[in-house]
Design a protein around this motif. Structure first.
Motif, mmCIF file in Angstrom:
data_model
loop_
_atom_site.group_PDB
_atom_site.id
_atom_site.type_symbol
_atom_site.label_atom_id
_atom_site.label_comp_id
_atom_site.label_asym_id
_atom_site.label_seq_id
_atom_site.Cartn_x
_atom_site.Cartn_y
_atom_site.Cartn_z
ATOM 1 N N ALA A 34 65.500 20.055 28.184
ATOM 2 C CA ALA A 34 66.074 20.868 27.599
ATOM 3 C C ALA A 34 64.595 20.410 26.675
ATOM 4 O O ALA A 34 64.314 18.998 25.709
ATOM 5 C CB ALA A 34 66.829 22.146 26.965
ATOM 6 N N CYS A 41 72.609 22.635 26.765
ATOM 7 C CA CYS A 41 72.212 22.590 27.745
ATOM 8 C C CYS A 41 72.732 24.279 28.820
ATOM 9 O O CYS A 41 72.082 24.619 29.652
ATOM 10 C CB CYS A 41 71.262 22.180 29.029
ATOM 11 S SG CYS A 41 70.124 20.978 28.497
ATOM 12 N N ILE A 47 65.323 24.657 29.914
ATOM 13 C CA ILE A 47 65.958 24.119 30.469
ATOM 14 C C ILE A 47 64.194 23.929 31.530
ATOM 15 O O ILE A 47 64.472 24.904 32.428
ATOM 16 C CB ILE A 47 67.317 24.219 31.746
ATOM 17 C CG1 ILE A 47 67.951 24.346 30.146
ATOM 18 C CG2 ILE A 47 67.506 23.351 32.432
ATOM 19 C CD1 ILE A 47 69.543 24.969 30.829
ATOM 20 N N CYS A 115 69.172 16.829 28.734
ATOM 21 C CA CYS A 115 70.556 17.344 28.314
ATOM 22 C C CYS A 115 71.581 16.519 28.284
ATOM 23 O O CYS A 115 72.356 17.163 27.768
ATOM 24 C CB CYS A 115 70.651 18.770 29.653
ATOM 25 S SG CYS A 115 69.548 19.876 29.862
#
Length: 132
Positions: A34, A41, A47, A115
């Motif tokens: 992200a 996330c 994302i 993430c």
């Protein structure tokens, strides 16, 4: 142990180390990312997930046609066909691994963070009430 057995063990370990290192070097870009410094996330519309066959984003999915490694660099070029359900287009992106385990994505000029490394942003400190 004789010299012949020691030599076999040494070369076997060396080959295993080279294979393991090469495999892990190729995998640095396959993960969910992200935008740097964004929210975790869970519900993040920045994302992007890279796999060996596809790139999945918030409202766009892409199938990878070609992954080209750039020799001497931790960088790859992705040639892909992307669709948002209404339109389809060809795209080319460059991913460059940064020193801090982040990825720079061109031409978007976007820094992505894994993430797994995005932490929940701490909330404001609770106000301490004082007695008057």
């Amino acid at each position: 142990m004789n010299l012949k057995n020691r030599s076999r063990i040494f070369w076997g370990a060396a080959v295993l180390l080279l294979i393991t290192t090469a495999a892990s070097a190729e995998e640095w870009w396959k993960d969910s990312f992200a935008a740097e410094g964004s929210a975790p996330c869970d519900n993040n519309d920045t994302i992007v997930t890279f796999t060996d066959k596809a790139v999945e984003m918030w409202e766009v999915g892409c199938s990878l046609e070609k992954v080209q490694k750039i020799g001497g660099l931790d960088a790859i070029i992705l040639d892909m066909t992307c669709s948002d359900g209404e339109t389809t287009e060809k795209r080319r992106e460059l991913l460059l691994k940064l020193e801090d385990n982040k990825v720079m994505r061109y031409p978007r000029q976007e820094v992505l963070q894994r993430c797994s490394e995005l932490k929940a942003q701490p909330g404001p400190d609770p106000k301490v009430e004082t007695a008057h």
